[in-house]
Write a protein that holds these residues in place. Structure first.
Motif, PDB file in Angstrom:
ATOM      1  N   GLU A   1      37.359  88.341 141.364  1.00 40.86           N
ATOM      2  CA  GLU A   1      36.146  88.795 140.688  1.00 40.86           C
ATOM      3  C   GLU A   1      35.974  90.314 140.702  1.00 40.86           C
ATOM      4  O   GLU A   1      35.269  90.872 139.856  1.00 40.86           O
ATOM      5  CB  GLU A   1      34.909  88.136 141.317  1.00 40.86           C
ATOM      6  CG  GLU A   1      34.694  86.676 140.929  1.00 40.86           C
ATOM      7  CD  GLU A   1      35.601  85.709 141.672  1.00 40.86           C
ATOM      8  OE1 GLU A   1      36.388  86.167 142.537  1.00 40.86           O
ATOM      9  OE2 GLU A   1      35.538  84.501 141.390  1.00 40.86           O
ATOM     10  N   ALA A   6      38.467  89.102 135.095  1.00 39.27           N
ATOM     11  CA  ALA A   6      38.029  88.613 136.398  1.00 39.27           C
ATOM     12  C   ALA A   6      37.630  87.142 136.309  1.00 39.27           C
ATOM     13  O   ALA A   6      36.929  86.723 135.378  1.00 39.27           O
ATOM     14  CB  ALA A   6      36.855  89.446 136.899  1.00 39.27           C
ATOM     15  N   GLY A   7      38.102  86.363 137.270  1.00 41.12           N
ATOM     16  CA  GLY A   7      37.758  84.944 137.330  1.00 41.12           C
ATOM     17  C   GLY A   7      38.725  84.027 136.618  1.00 41.12           C
ATOM     18  O   GLY A   7      38.670  82.804 136.822  1.00 41.12           O
TER      19      GLY A   7
END
Length: 251
Positions: A158, A240-241
């Motif tokens: 993240e 991110a993720g």
């Protein structure tokens, strides 16, 4: 009352043998376990391994924080069987837990999620009694992780920011392997570049190459150290993720 020399010698031998008795039977090690508070009895999504939501729910929430078994983060993701030692309450198989966090207690090797700790008990009533103890004596051993239906997965952490900062955590590592290193391939100079262990199981790289990212990771196990290269690249538009299936299984 004075003990004879023979009794003194026997007592001394027993004291010397106790550590061996705790480690010789099926490679179990004696220790202690406790549990931490959780609103839903699952794990902590902010655990020190950096697993995020995976660290909360993997293994149906039967997870634990460790200290001595942390090994600078390389212990993240390891699986253990732990069983307590109160015959009237404790299940003979105990609990199977995944390491997702760092935690120190009163001479404890495991600080478990409530779901994991409850599985030490023979039944619901026995588990309730174990919760009253707060801390229990256990014996534990490392066991292979098993994730039926899953390949090893790369998750973009993240904290990542495309294109300036790339961080990754490796999930669903089966078997009894520790991830000890991760490298990223630099296309322009045709070299593997080491990534930094930022914390826990998170590896990062500042100003990564543009385009697709190719990774490989090093694992340690019973056959020593070796590198594993993903069959898939991480797409150039990574964010991110996002998760990427490596198409790799270690067992």
């Amino acid at each position: 009352m004075e003990l004879s020399f023979r009794h003194q010698l026997g007592l001394a031998c027993l004291i010397l043998l106790l550590p061996a008795l705790c480690t010789s039977q099926d490679s179990f090690t004696c220790s202690r376990a406790t549990y931490y508070g959780s609103p839903d009895c699952y794990g902590n999504p902010r655990g020190a391994c950096g697993f995020g939501e995976y660290g909360r729910t993997v293994n149906d929430g039967s997870v634990a924080g460790v200290s001595r078994l942390w090994r600078n983060g390389s212990g993240c993701g390891a699986c253990y069987q732990a069983r307590c030692k109160i015959p009237q309450y404790c299940d003979e198989n105990g609990a199977y837990v995944v390491v997702t966090d760092y935690g120190e207690g009163d001479r404890t090797d495991f600080i478990m999620s409530p779901r994991a700790y409850s599985r030490l008990g023979r039944n619901a009533d026995a588990s309730a009694e174990l919760f009253k103890y707060g801390v229990v004596d256990i014996e534990y051993r490392r066991v292979p992780c098993s994730y039926t239906g899953y390949n090893v997965v790369y998750k973009v952490h993240e904290h990542s920011r495309n294109p300036d900062y790339f961080a990754v955590v490796i999930l669903y590592v089966d078997g009894t392997y520790d991830v000890t290193d991760v490298q990223l391939f630099q296309q322009d100079c045709q070299q593997w570049k080491p990534m930094r262990r930022a914390f826990g199981a998170v590896f990062d790289y500042s100003n990564p190459p543009r385009g697709e990212l190719y990774l490989r990771f090093q694992v340690s196990g019973s056959v020593g150290l070796y590198w594993v290269q993903s069959k898939n690249a991480i797409s150039s538009d990574w964010k991110a993720g996002a998760t990427y299936d490596t198409m790799v299984q270690l067992n």
